[in-house]
Design a protein around this motif. Structure first.
Motif, PDB file in Angstrom:
ATOM      1  N   THR A 232       0.813  -1.218   0.000  1.00  0.00           N
ATOM      2  CA  THR A 232       0.000   0.000   0.000  1.00  0.00           C
ATOM      3  C   THR A 232       0.849   1.273   0.000  1.00  0.00           C
ATOM      4  O   THR A 232       0.309   2.369  -0.080  1.00  0.00           O
ATOM      5  CB  THR A 232      -0.935   0.023   1.223  1.00  0.00           C
ATOM      6  OG1 THR A 232      -0.136   0.032   2.428  1.00  0.00           O
ATOM      7  CG2 THR A 232      -1.872  -1.184   1.218  1.00  0.00           C
TER       8      THR A 232
ATOM      9  N   GLU B  57      -5.342   2.132  -4.933  1.00  0.00           N
ATOM     10  CA  GLU B  57      -6.292   1.102  -4.528  1.00  0.00           C
ATOM     11  C   GLU B  57      -5.563  -0.214  -4.477  1.00  0.00           C
ATOM     12  O   GLU B  57      -4.826  -0.569  -5.403  1.00  0.00           O
ATOM     13  CB  GLU B  57      -7.456   1.003  -5.519  1.00  0.00           C
ATOM     14  CG  GLU B  57      -8.698   1.627  -4.989  1.00  0.00           C
ATOM     15  CD  GLU B  57      -9.931   1.313  -5.817  1.00  0.00           C
ATOM     16  OE1 GLU B  57     -10.035   0.213  -6.389  1.00  0.00           O
ATOM     17  OE2 GLU B  57     -10.777   2.203  -5.875  1.00  0.00           O
ATOM     18  N   TYR B  58      -5.764  -0.930  -3.375  1.00  0.00           N
ATOM     19  CA  TYR B  58      -5.138  -2.243  -3.219  1.00  0.00           C
ATOM     20  C   TYR B  58      -6.131  -3.173  -2.543  1.00  0.00           C
ATOM     21  O   TYR B  58      -6.654  -2.848  -1.475  1.00  0.00           O
ATOM     22  CB  TYR B  58      -3.847  -2.133  -2.393  1.00  0.00           C
ATOM     23  CG  TYR B  58      -3.151  -3.449  -2.192  1.00  0.00           C
ATOM     24  CD1 TYR B  58      -2.497  -4.069  -3.252  1.00  0.00           C
ATOM     25  CD2 TYR B  58      -3.161  -4.069  -0.960  1.00  0.00           C
ATOM     26  CE1 TYR B  58      -1.862  -5.291  -3.080  1.00  0.00           C
ATOM     27  CE2 TYR B  58      -2.527  -5.291  -0.785  1.00  0.00           C
ATOM     28  CZ  TYR B  58      -1.879  -5.892  -1.841  1.00  0.00           C
ATOM     29  OH  TYR B  58      -1.260  -7.116  -1.665  1.00  0.00           O
TER      30      TYR B  58
ATOM     31  N   GLU C 128      -4.457  13.709  -2.111  1.00  0.00           N
ATOM     32  CA  GLU C 128      -5.238  13.075  -3.168  1.00  0.00           C
ATOM     33  C   GLU C 128      -6.020  11.929  -2.543  1.00  0.00           C
ATOM     34  O   GLU C 128      -5.438  10.967  -2.045  1.00  0.00           O
ATOM     35  CB  GLU C 128      -4.337  12.547  -4.286  1.00  0.00           C
ATOM     36  CG  GLU C 128      -5.143  11.929  -5.416  1.00  0.00           C
ATOM     37  CD  GLU C 128      -4.292  11.374  -6.547  1.00  0.00           C
ATOM     38  OE1 GLU C 128      -4.879  10.728  -7.440  1.00  0.00           O
ATOM     39  OE2 GLU C 128      -3.065  11.568  -6.545  1.00  0.00           O
ATOM     40  N   ARG C 129      -7.310  12.057  -2.546  1.00  0.00           N
ATOM     41  CA  ARG C 129      -8.186  11.023  -1.992  1.00  0.00           C
ATOM     42  C   ARG C 129      -8.165   9.799  -2.901  1.00  0.00           C
ATOM     43  O   ARG C 129      -8.167   9.929  -4.127  1.00  0.00           O
ATOM     44  CB  ARG C 129      -9.618  11.542  -1.866  1.00  0.00           C
ATOM     45  CG  ARG C 129      -9.736  12.785  -1.028  1.00  0.00           C
ATOM     46  CD  ARG C 129      -9.741  12.450   0.454  1.00  0.00           C
ATOM     47  NE  ARG C 129      -9.761  13.678   1.240  1.00  0.00           N
ATOM     48  CZ  ARG C 129      -9.009  13.861   2.317  1.00  0.00           C
ATOM     49  NH1 ARG C 129      -8.209  12.913   2.742  1.00  0.00           N
ATOM     50  NH2 ARG C 129      -9.072  14.986   2.986  1.00  0.00           N
ATOM     51  N   ASN C 130      -8.117   8.636  -2.300  1.00  0.00           N
ATOM     52  CA  ASN C 130      -8.185   7.376  -3.034  1.00  0.00           C
ATOM     53  C   ASN C 130      -7.119   7.305  -4.151  1.00  0.00           C
ATOM     54  O   ASN C 130      -7.380   6.832  -5.248  1.00  0.00           O
ATOM     55  CB  ASN C 130      -9.589   7.186  -3.599  1.00  0.00           C
ATOM     56  CG  ASN C 130      -9.905   5.731  -3.852  1.00  0.00           C
ATOM     57  OD1 ASN C 130      -9.575   4.880  -3.029  1.00  0.00           O
ATOM     58  ND2 ASN C 130     -10.511   5.429  -4.976  1.00  0.00           N
TER      59      ASN C 130
ATOM     60  N   GLN D  90      -9.387  -1.703  -1.311  1.00  0.00           N
ATOM     61  CA  GLN D  90      -9.308  -0.636  -0.309  1.00  0.00           C
ATOM     62  C   GLN D  90      -8.606   0.583  -0.918  1.00  0.00           C
ATOM     63  O   GLN D  90      -7.570   0.432  -1.569  1.00  0.00           O
ATOM     64  CB  GLN D  90      -8.502  -1.138   0.903  1.00  0.00           C
ATOM     65  CG  GLN D  90      -8.125  -0.083   1.925  1.00  0.00           C
ATOM     66  CD  GLN D  90      -9.295   0.375   2.768  1.00  0.00           C
ATOM     67  OE1 GLN D  90     -10.115  -0.418   3.201  1.00  0.00           O
ATOM     68  NE2 GLN D  90      -9.393   1.676   2.980  1.00  0.00           N
ATOM     69  N   GLY D  91      -9.177   1.769  -0.730  1.00  0.00           N
ATOM     70  CA  GLY D  91      -8.568   3.000  -1.218  1.00  0.00           C
ATOM     71  C   GLY D  91      -7.627   3.601  -0.197  1.00  0.00           C
ATOM     72  O   GLY D  91      -7.849   3.479   1.012  1.00  0.00           O
ATOM     73  N   TYR D  92      -6.576   4.250  -0.671  1.00  0.00           N
ATOM     74  CA  TYR D  92      -5.591   4.893   0.201  1.00  0.00           C
ATOM     75  C   TYR D  92      -5.330   6.308  -0.297  1.00  0.00           C
ATOM     76  O   TYR D  92      -5.077   6.513  -1.481  1.00  0.00           O
ATOM     77  CB  TYR D  92      -4.273   4.102   0.210  1.00  0.00           C
ATOM     78  CG  TYR D  92      -4.424   2.737   0.829  1.00  0.00           C
ATOM     79  CD1 TYR D  92      -4.237   2.545   2.186  1.00  0.00           C
ATOM     80  CD2 TYR D  92      -4.805   1.651   0.050  1.00  0.00           C
ATOM     81  CE1 TYR D  92      -4.404   1.299   2.760  1.00  0.00           C
ATOM     82  CE2 TYR D  92      -4.974   0.402   0.612  1.00  0.00           C
ATOM     83  CZ  TYR D  92      -4.775   0.218   1.968  1.00  0.00           C
ATOM     84  OH  TYR D  92      -4.946  -1.018   2.534  1.00  0.00           O
ATOM     85  N   ASP D  93      -5.379   7.246   0.633  1.00  0.00           N
ATOM     86  CA  ASP D  93      -5.101   8.636   0.303  1.00  0.00           C
ATOM     87  C   ASP D  93      -3.592   8.867   0.314  1.00  0.00           C
ATOM     88  O   ASP D  93      -2.866   8.236   1.080  1.00  0.00           O
ATOM     89  CB  ASP D  93      -5.737   9.583   1.337  1.00  0.00           C
ATOM     90  CG  ASP D  93      -7.250   9.470   1.392  1.00  0.00           C
ATOM     91  OD1 ASP D  93      -7.845   8.884   0.455  1.00  0.00           O
ATOM     92  OD2 ASP D  93      -7.838   9.959   2.371  1.00  0.00           O
ATOM     93  N   GLU D  94      -3.154   9.803  -0.530  1.00  0.00           N
ATOM     94  CA  GLU D  94      -1.749  10.191  -0.535  1.00  0.00           C
ATOM     95  C   GLU D  94      -1.612  11.670  -0.228  1.00  0.00           C
ATOM     96  O   GLU D  94      -2.344  12.497  -0.765  1.00  0.00           O
ATOM     97  CB  GLU D  94      -1.088   9.920  -1.897  1.00  0.00           C
ATOM     98  CG  GLU D  94      -0.676   8.491  -2.087  1.00  0.00           C
ATOM     99  CD  GLU D  94       0.190   8.286  -3.318  1.00  0.00           C
ATOM    100  OE1 GLU D  94       0.951   7.308  -3.325  1.00  0.00           O
ATOM    101  OE2 GLU D  94       0.105   9.090  -4.273  1.00  0.00           O
TER     102      GLU D  94
END
Length: 174
Positions: free
Chosen positions: A32, A157-158, A152-154, A161-165
């Motif tokens: 992630t 994706e892994y 940056e929202r989402n 599941q979305g991950y913000d940066e």
């Protein structure tokens, strides 16, 4: 092993296999944390990896090596080349092997990138993005002088599941 002597230097093309093994470890153990996927990267021929290892002050991969010569950490640096963007560079692929974490190695790698950047004529800023859940990395970057300029929202994706940066920038003082 705290305060062990670590050699920070650019990775050479002939070290591509060691570099790629560590990169694949990073992608596999921390999926992630990176935009690249292990499943795709593992298929890349070593010749392609060798081509990606930059050999100049505007495009390189730094390695952290033990006194025995084992590669235990990396960070990539790439300066933009176009006329309107060459005042910027970006960092990618920051990773320290798990058993060597907590010893300030990532800090040494990042500090060397900042130091080298100061020597590049016209470079004004270095950006990076980091998954917001990677609190240790975000804290390190802030301590080194990076500032957040957006999230940056989402962004990644892994496994559904979305991950913000968090987008961060280091600005060189005039």
């Amino acid at each position: 092993m705290r305060n062990a002597k670590i050699d920070i230097r650019s990775i050479r093309v002939e070290e591509a296999k060691d570099y790629w093994a560590l990169r694949l470890e990073a992608l596999q153990r921390n999926p992630t944390a990176f935009g690249a996927a292990y499943e795709e990267s593992v298929l890349l021929p070593i010749e392609e990896v060798e081509k990606r290892i930059g050999q100049d002050s505007s495009n390189y991969i730094l390695g952290a090596f033990t006194t025995e010569g084992q590669l235990i950490g990396t960070v990539g640096f790439k300066r933009e080349q176009s006329l309107k963007l060459k005042h910027k560079a970006f960092i990618w692929g920051v990773y320290v092997s798990e058993k060597f974490r907590g010893q300030g190695i990532a800090k040494q790698l990042m500090a060397e990138v900042i130091r080298r950047g100061k020597q590049l004529e016209g470079l004004k800023q270095v950006t990076l993005s980091v998954v917001t859940t990677n609190k240790a990395a975000v804290e390190l970057y802030r301590k080194l002088g990076y500032e957040t300029y957006g999230v940056e929202r989402n962004a990644l994706e892994y496994e559904g599941q979305g991950y913000d940066e968090e987008m961060m920038v280091y600005m060189y003082k005039e």
